[in-house]
Design an enzyme around this catalytic site. Structure first.
Site, short mmCIF file in Angstrom:
data_model
loop_
_atom_site.label_atom_id
_atom_site.label_comp_id
_atom_site.label_asym_id
_atom_site.label_seq_id
_atom_site.Cartn_x
_atom_site.Cartn_y
_atom_site.Cartn_z
N SER A 205 1.12 -0.87 0.28
CA SER A 205 -0.29 -0.26 0.25
C SER A 205 0.53 1.65 -0.01
O SER A 205 2.03 1.46 -0.59
CB SER A 205 -1.31 -0.11 0.70
OG SER A 205 -1.94 0.95 1.19
N ASP A 430 -8.80 -4.16 -6.59
CA ASP A 430 -8.05 -3.52 -5.56
C ASP A 430 -9.29 -2.12 -5.82
O ASP A 430 -8.71 -1.73 -6.49
CB ASP A 430 -6.48 -3.08 -5.44
CG ASP A 430 -6.47 -2.70 -3.81
OD1 ASP A 430 -6.60 -2.01 -3.74
OD2 ASP A 430 -5.82 -3.67 -3.84
N HIS A 459 -7.02 -5.97 -1.31
CA HIS A 459 -5.61 -5.19 -1.12
C HIS A 459 -4.62 -6.07 -0.35
O HIS A 459 -4.80 -6.00 0.22
CB HIS A 459 -6.28 -4.11 -0.67
CG HIS A 459 -5.06 -2.58 -0.01
ND1 HIS A 459 -5.28 -2.19 -1.38
CD2 HIS A 459 -4.30 -2.51 1.43
CE1 HIS A 459 -4.09 -1.24 -0.69
NE2 HIS A 459 -3.65 -1.84 0.68
#
Length: 503
Positions: A205, A430, A459
């Site tokens: 991320s 995602d 994710h």
């Protein structure tokens, strides 16, 4: 900002160390020793505190900051091949305890590497800003972000302005120095104090941006890099975040709602996507008119959105929990204690004021945001109508940055120059780090290899139960062998709920 690559040299005591990106590290930082102690709380990790300058570009100005760091020594010293540094996402999440779960899931990697991590400046046990109390912050997500009446819009703007001003007033001048570029320089000091000439890196991320920035600033100090679920670091935060309403709506409508309709025999929420969406929207309208109090949580329309947004990050963990919580909401006062606890958990836990203090600091500081509030009123009206799940809150988030002090952080342009092969991972649906941005990042990072997870939208791909992804990443970290070309892995099956009617 162009990265200037120079050879690292050690100067006599009292001097400074050149750090590979054109800046010099004063001896008081370069020569400190990390005092490793057990982290406590039953953790297998060791922790220490690292002192860093408030501003790497002016290390003699301002008070020093503290960065909390952790490590898990390689479990097989004879096989040890170096240091694997991790970082957390957000920005705003804590990374300090993450090596413990990592080595448990990937023992072969934990045997070969000292796995280390940290709470980046602004987070957790490191020096961090203070914006609002929990009680003050509740007002930020109160009301209904979809309400576009003049009074409601002005209320959103007033709360965003107050949050930005509270952060500035209560953080003692810290805010301008909470940036991705400053953290990347903290990472290199950490590498140096560990005695490692090079590091390997894994980041999911937002931590993909940290990894990309670090590799650009210090290409000669990077051995292997895995960037998992990429945050759009090739462009600006403004560009990236204005793309999220579409991707969250896509995940909700094309993945979660069909799954919910498939298991109508379990949840009785509708047999088609149209039916499930209509019922979800009806529940939202009902909460707008009559919020529900469960335990200590008042659940209104924004809280329904909050829980839905969180749930679609990971299908296995999120889909059944969200579906069951929606059913429990329909049971109202007839819901049993376990149902009420689930409702409180799903719809009552969201972003904290501490998380958003760091989130806004980094995203507003890294990017020269459009500071025309009128622009965001108009843009958010369009996105709220077309992609309401996240588009409705675009005004609240973007206007915080419009009210934030002007950004001064240097831009790091990621090119891949001088780097070994970087491994990138992303799923096609995602919701948060959407695939279109990952493709742009992949094109910007020359020589990278992209592993696309098809047919899914979780994710975070590594250590997510996908044997194909895990095999590629672990092989790369242990041997350096990356796929010769971009490749794909099929997503695993969506979860099958327990209960009558599940098949």
């Amino acid at each position: 900002m162009a990265a200037v690559v120079v050879a690292a040299t050690l100067l006599p005591a009292g001097g400074a160390q050149a750090n590979g990106a054109g800046l010099r590290v004063p001896a008081r930082y370069a020569q400190q020793r990390l005092d490793w102690q057990p982290c406590g709380g039953g953790s297998s990790l060791e922790c220490a505190r690292m002192t860093v300058p408030r501003d790497w570009h002016r290390p003699d100005a301002g008070v020093d900051l503290t960065v909390a760091v952790s490590r898990h020594r390689a479990s097989s010293p004879a096989e040890r091949r170096g240091v694997l540094m991790m970082a957390a996402g957000g920005p705003g999440a804590s990374g300090l305890n993450r090596p413990e779960g990592f080595v448990k899931d990937e023992p072969a990697v934990g045997a070969a590497y000292d796995v280390v991590s940290f709470d980046q400046r602004g987070v957790g046990r490191s020096t961090h800003p203070v914006c609002q109390t929990d009680e003050e912050f509740q007002e930020f997500f109160a009301h209904d972000f979809r309400d576009r009446s003049p009074a409601a819009v002005q209320g959103v703007l007033a709360r965003s302005r107050k949050l930005a001003r509270d952060c500035q007033a209560r953080s003692g001048g810290l805010l301008p120095y909470l940036t991705t570029e400053q953290t990347a320089r903290d990472m290199d000091l950490f590498r140096s104090l560990l005695g490692a000439k090079k590091i390997s890196y894994y980041g999911p991320s937002y931590a993909t941006m940290l990894g990309a920035y670090y590799a650009t600033l210090y290409p000669r100090r990077v051995e292997r890099t895995v960037l998992d679920s990429n945050v759009g670091w090739s462009g600006s935060w403004e560009d990236f975040e204005t793309g999220q309403p579409k991707s969250f709506q896509r995940r909700f409508e094309q993945d979660f709602l069909p799954w919910l309709a498939k298991y109508d025999a379990v949840y009785h929420y509708g047999r088609t996507v149209a039916q499930t969406k209509a019922r979800w929207e009806a529940r939202r309208r009902a909460l707008a008119e009559h919020p529900v109090t469960v335990g200590s949580v008042v659940i209104g329309p924004n809280q329904l959105d909050n829980g839905t947004i969180q749930a679609v990050y990971n299908a296995k963990e999120g889909f059944p929990a969200l579906a069951s919580a929606l059913v429990a909401l329909d049971h109202g006062d007839g819901a049993g204690a376990p149902e009420r606890q689930l409702v409180e958990k799903v719809f009552g836990s969201y972003l904290s004021p501490a998380f958003l203090a760091e989130f806004f600091s980094v995203t507003c500081n890294d990017t020269a945001w459009n500071r025309d509030v009128g622009h965001w009123v108009r843009q958010s009206a369009k996105d709220a109508a077309a992609q309401p799940l996240v588009g409705a809150r675009e005004l609240a988030f973007s206007s915080v940055c419009a009210y934030w002090p002007a950004a001064t952080a240097p831009k790091v342009k990621v090119t891949g120059s001088g780097l070994p092969t970087t491994l990138m991972l992303n799923s096609v649906h995602d919701p948060a780090t959407y695939y279109e941005a990952a493709l742009r990042d992949h094109r910007a990072l020359r020589g990278s290899r992209l592993v696309t997870v098809t047919g899914g939208g979780d994710h975070g791909q590594y250590r997510n139960g996908n044997a194909c992804v895990d095999g590629i990443v672990s092989t790369y970290l242990l041997t350096g062998a990356a796929p010769k070309h971009d490749t794909t892995c099929a997503a695993g099956p969506l979860p099958v709920p327990a209960g009558p009617g599940a098949k």
